[in-house]
Each structure stands twice: as C-alpha cells, then as structure tokens.
Design a protein around this motif. Structure first.
Motif, mmCIF file in Angstrom:
data_model
loop_
_atom_site.group_PDB
_atom_site.id
_atom_site.type_symbol
_atom_site.label_atom_id
_atom_site.label_comp_id
_atom_site.label_asym_id
_atom_site.label_seq_id
_atom_site.Cartn_x
_atom_site.Cartn_y
_atom_site.Cartn_z
ATOM 1 N N CYS A 207 0.851 -1.189 0.000
ATOM 2 C CA CYS A 207 0.000 0.000 0.000
ATOM 3 C C CYS A 207 0.892 1.247 0.000
ATOM 4 O O CYS A 207 1.721 1.414 0.891
ATOM 5 N N PRO A 208 0.743 2.141 -0.989
ATOM 6 C CA PRO A 208 1.601 3.330 -1.048
ATOM 7 C C PRO A 208 1.298 4.349 0.035
ATOM 8 O O PRO A 208 2.084 5.267 0.254
ATOM 9 N N GLN B 166 1.200 -1.034 4.481
ATOM 10 C CA GLN B 166 0.729 -2.347 4.890
ATOM 11 C C GLN B 166 0.162 -3.092 3.679
ATOM 12 O O GLN B 166 0.408 -2.726 2.529
ATOM 13 N N HIS B 167 -0.643 -4.137 3.935
ATOM 14 C CA HIS B 167 -1.190 -4.940 2.850
ATOM 15 C C HIS B 167 -2.171 -4.120 2.010
ATOM 16 O O HIS B 167 -2.870 -3.237 2.523
ATOM 17 N N LEU B 168 -2.218 -4.430 0.720
ATOM 18 C CA LEU B 168 -3.098 -3.733 -0.217
ATOM 19 C C LEU B 168 -4.008 -4.761 -0.888
ATOM 20 O O LEU B 168 -3.532 -5.725 -1.499
ATOM 21 N N SER B 169 -5.326 -4.573 -0.781
ATOM 22 C CA SER B 169 -6.287 -5.510 -1.360
ATOM 23 C C SER B 169 -6.794 -4.990 -2.698
ATOM 24 O O SER B 169 -6.741 -3.784 -2.987
ATOM 25 N N THR B 170 -7.291 -5.920 -3.516
ATOM 26 C CA THR B 170 -7.880 -5.513 -4.800
ATOM 27 C C THR B 170 -9.100 -4.645 -4.588
ATOM 28 O O THR B 170 -9.418 -3.785 -5.421
ATOM 29 N N ALA B 171 -9.809 -4.842 -3.476
ATOM 30 C CA ALA B 171 -10.965 -3.991 -3.175
ATOM 31 C C ALA B 171 -10.518 -2.543 -2.982
ATOM 32 O O ALA B 171 -11.190 -1.598 -3.447
ATOM 33 N N THR C 102 -7.020 1.678 5.621
ATOM 34 C CA THR C 102 -6.377 1.869 6.924
ATOM 35 C C THR C 102 -6.382 3.343 7.330
ATOM 36 O O THR C 102 -6.720 3.694 8.462
ATOM 37 N N LYS C 103 -6.033 4.224 6.377
ATOM 38 C CA LYS C 103 -5.969 5.654 6.683
ATOM 39 C C LYS C 103 -7.090 6.453 6.027
ATOM 40 O O LYS C 103 -7.203 7.668 6.228
ATOM 41 N N ASN C 104 -7.899 5.764 5.185
ATOM 42 C CA ASN C 104 -9.074 6.379 4.572
ATOM 43 C C ASN C 104 -8.713 7.612 3.731
ATOM 44 O O ASN C 104 -9.387 8.645 3.787
#
Length: 546
Positions: free
Chosen positions: A15-16, A20-25, A34-36
């Motif tokens: 996730c840029p 953390q982890h980045l989902s396709t959603a 996470t940070k919206n």
C-alpha cells in the motif's frame, strides 16, 4: 444459477499510503482503508514543489530527472539506495535536502569518504545554505577545537553534522545519544567494512537496541531516514537489517554509465617518465596521475617538475592543510596535474569532484593487488573469497566456494589448496586476466580503475562529460588488465606509442563536452520505470539492484 464468489487478492506491504497490505478492493476503490485517504495522495506532494524551488534558489540548478525521483522518495520519508554512477548529483542533493530540513527544525548527518571531499561539501553547504548551523569534524583540528566540537555535538548545537566515515567508525558510541532525522552516507562501502557500523547507524535513526538485535520494528515506531550510495563491494550480513527494519537493501552497481575513452600504451620501461611527460604535453590542463605507491608518486612528481611540467603530489604524509592547499591551487588552474595513488580509498580516487576541471587520468602501472604464499594467512575472509573465485576451475575449490563465508575450517582448507599451487608453482587452474610474476599473483583492480577514471567523466547540470584514461604498463600486464576490464564492459584501445594516438580531436572533445554541458546541449540521464505483471516479480527483479 448461483453467483460466483468475489475473490479478493491481497498484496503484502504494497500500500503506497500506509505501507501495509493492499487488497484488490482498495485498488478498485482507489482508497486506503487503513488511513481512509486516496491511494495516489502521497505522490501529490506540496513539499516537493517547495523543495524544488528551494533547490533551484540555493544551488542555481534545476533538479535533474534522477534527482527529482530521489527527492520524491526522500519527501515521502523513505530510506533507499541511490543506485547511479558517480557524478550524477547525489552529494549536491544530500547537501540541499539537509538545508531544507534544517529550516524545518530537523537534523541531518552527512558522511563522506575522506577529508578532501569533506572540505568540498562543507564549502558547498556554507555557500548555498549559509543559515545552516554546520558542525564538521576535521582531523587537523587543534585540541581546543576538538573539545569544542564534541561539546557542541553533545549539546545538539547543530543542524547538519558532517564527518568522514572513518570518524563514524572511531566515535560511533559517542553519537548514540543523538537521534538523526536524516542520514546520507556518500560512501557506504567504507561503513559496511565493519558490521557493527550498521547497528550503530540504525541506533542513530532512533531504533532501540532490542529492535536492532531482533531485526523487528515496532509497528508505530517513528524513525529517521537514511539513503546511501550504491555499494561496489559485497555488503556484510548486518546489511540485512536495512531490509528488515527500513525495507531497502544496499544494492551493488556495475559501472555501466561512463563516457571515457580508455587507452592502453605498452612500455617495457619500468619508470616511463619521458613517455608520461610526452602524454601530459598532449593533454589539456586538468588531469590526475595515478601510481601504485606513494613513493612512486613522489618520484613522478620530482621527474615531471624537472621537465617543467606543473604537477604536485597529494599523498597521505602531507599535512592536511598542505593537501587542501594543493587541491585548491589545482582547482584554480595554478597547477595542471595532480599525482596520487590508485588504491580503493585513495585521496584522488574517491575524494575529489571537479567535473569541469578534471578531464583526464593517466595510470603509471595498472591498478593491482599482488598476493604471495606468505599473504594467505593475513588476507581478509572477503578477499579470500575473491581469491578462491580466481581458482574456481579447481574442482575442490569449486565445491567449497558456497560455504567459504560461513566456516573457518572451509576457509583454512581453501588456503591450503591455494598454498599448494604456490609451492608447486602450478597455476593451471587460474582464471584468465591474472598474471604470475616471481611466484606472486598480480590481480588487476578494475574496480579502483573505474572509480579513479570516473573522476574524468561526471554529471554536470544533468549532462555526462567526456573523459580520457591512459594506462602505461608492460604488454603482458595490459593484456591481463584488458581481459579483466572486459568483464565490466570496458573496451580498451591499444596504441603502440603516444604518436599513434590522435590527440587533437581528443583534446577538443574533452573541452567541448564541458562547454556543451554548461549550455545544456548534451542528453540528460533519466530514471526509467520498469513495469512487470506481478508484485512478486517486481520484488524479485528489484533485488538484483537493491
């Protein structure tokens, strides 16, 4: 017919926004959950526009494309390896970024390879950022000056700390009470020679002793950032801590971008002073001469001065003030040529950066290392690996090579095998490009040659200037050197005598590329985006470079 379940892929730590982890959603929604905030928000940096204007105002230059790329990484708070050839503007960017941070109340630590470059950096920093409180350690300081330095250091009375890498290795424990927001290491090889240096660097950035020992970072831990020049030697095991704690690796770089004409001139004369003088009279003012020892450097200086050539030796036994005075005279054009020693950390090999002044380099003897049977017990484990690699055609050494770094008994076994070659004077398993002279190996040092000759071809205003490097030695040594150089992609032109070299167009080219660089008429070096089909492949490919 029932609907197929919607599969969600998760890309680890990509996730840029939050790292953390980045989902396709999240990718579909263009939003970090996470940070919206939008995924592309980190790259629209108001701070970058501010820094770009600061850099232009303070240095008089525009950021080059590669400097723009590094600047964005710095302003994102990332740590990384600046993987690029010498002379592209890493040091200038480090100076300007330190001044930019100082305006925001943050401290920086600039680490350079030797005192010559330290003086150049100090002068540049004070010129472009006179409002910055610079604290620099110089070896020639008097006792009272050193005491004042350490007092200011402990009281944190500075914006930018500037030292050599040798100072850091000697005084690293005194630095631990400090925490740096930004560290730039201009010669990471010198730091990585001692594994413990990596641990102390991380402590300086704000990591605890426990985090460094375990290699695990507290999830919410706020630490400083570090960026380093690319390595030419093999980083030690402790360098893995950079990956574990800061998510970058110290990559190695093969020197691929240089604009140097490499000329080999064979001579059977042990001390070819007349040939050297003939060559220097054909070259424009502004060149370096490299010998293999300081005694030879002194002899070259004496012989050339006797032939009315403007030259001065820069050797370690000179007082520091005298060395700096000679280099200043050279920069001002009062001395035409400097003489130094071609060793990996020689004063003129890494510690001088004058793109418009240094046009050529002449090597009196190939840069080399010699090894005899008596040296086998004293060479370092790292060099033993290199030496064993030269005998990799021997089946037993080939079998032991993968284990050589791990076990002392393996290293001792390899020493005994190589010892037997010397005792029998049987070097049939030796790799090409290495000579045997009087039962000693003569190993060409192409890495040092690249560093030293690289002083002649530098980036200036984003453009790569032309340089010339001429090597004098016996035909056998030059043949071996050229064979090793081809492994680095460096082709040599061979001339039988100075008269065979077409000097007029070479002189014009050396001068004209610097004029063209001043006018912006040469192509710029630019970073390239390499797109692949999966994050896994991207991660694997990046490991080749760091």
């Amino acid at each position: 017919m029932s609907e197929q379940p919607h599969l969600v892929a998760v890309y680890e730590q990509l996730c840029p926004v939050c790292g953390q982890h980045l989902s396709t959603a999240e990718i579909d929604a263009h939003q970090c959950r996470t940070k919206n905030i939008p995924l592309n928000q980190p790259y629209h940096l108001e701070a970058f526009r501010e820094f770009e204007a600061f850099f232009r105002q303070r240095t008089g230059f525009q950021l080059t494309p590669v400097q723009r790329y590094w600047s964005k990484k710095l302003l994102l708070g990332l740590s990384f390896t600046a993987l690029a050839p010498t002379g592209v503007g890493k040091t200038l960017l480090g100076i300007a970024y330190s001044g930019f941070l100082a305006q925001r109340g943050k401290r920086s630590y600039l680490m350079v390879p030797n005192s010559v470059l330290l003086e150049q950096v100090a002068q540049r920093l004070q010129t472009c950022c006179p409002d910055v409180r610079l604290l620099a350690f110089r070896g020639r300081m008097k006792k009272a000056e050193k005491e004042a330095f350490f007092t200011a250091l402990m009281q944190k009375d500075f914006d930018v700390l500037l030292t050599t890498t040798a100072f850091f290795s000697r005084h690293r424990e005194k630095l631990v009470p400090l925490t740096m927001d930004h560290i730039f290491v201009d010669d990471v090889d010198a730091v990585l020679k001692t594994s413990r240096n990596v641990e102390w660097l991380l402590r300086l950035l704000g990591f605890s002793e426990e985090e460094v020992r375990s290699g695990q970072r507290h999830p919410e831990k706020q630490v400083g950032q570090i960026w380093v020049s690319s390595a030419t030697a093999n980083p030690g095991r402790k360098a893995r801590l950079f990956t574990q704690l800061l998510n970058f690796s110290v990559g190695r770089m093969k020197q691929a971008i240089r604009n140097v004409v490499d000329i080999a001139l064979p001579t059977e004369i042990p001390q070819p002073y007349d040939v050297l003088a003939t060559i220097l009279r054909q070259l424009p003012s502004g060149g370096l001469i490299f010998t293999t020892t300081e005694a030879e450097a002194r002899q070259v200086e004496e012989q050339l001065v006797s032939q009315n050539i403007s030259v001065a030796a820069v050797v370690s036994d000179l007082p520091a003030a005298r060395r700096h005075g000679i280099i200043q005279q050279f920069q001002e054009g009062k001395i035409d040529f400097l003489v130094g020693v071609a060793t990996p950390y020689g004063l003129l090999v890494r510690g001088i950066d004058m793109p418009l002044r240094i046009l050529s380099a002449v090597f009196v003897g190939i840069p080399r290392r010699t090894v005899g049977v008596q040296d086998l017990e004293t060479i370092s484990p790292q060099f033993l690996v290199h030496l064993a690699g030269l005998f990799r055609n021997h089946p037993e050494i080939s079998r032991l090579l993968p284990y050589l770094r791990r076990k002392e008994e393996t290293r001792q076994a390899v020493r005994e095998i190589i010892r037997s070659f010397f005792e029998r004077q049987d070097f049939s398993f030796l790799a090409p490009g290495v000579l045997v002279e009087e039962n000693r190996l003569v190993i060409p040092d192409v890495s040092t040659y690249l560093q030293a000759s690289g002083r002649t071809s530098r980036m200036w205003k984003g453009h790569l200037t032309r340089g010339a490097a001429i090597v004098l030695d016996t035909p056998a040594r030059l043949t071996a050197f050229a064979e090793r150089a081809m492994l680095y992609g460096i082709p040599f032109q061979t001339a039988q005598s100075p008269a065979d070299v077409d000097w007029d167009p070479l002189r014009k080219e050396l001068v004209n590329t610097r004029l063209q660089a001043e006018l912006g008429a040469l192509p710029q070096l630019e970073p390239v985006l390499f797109v692949v089909e999966s994050p896994t492949k991207a991660r694997q490919i990046s490991q080749f470079f760091g």
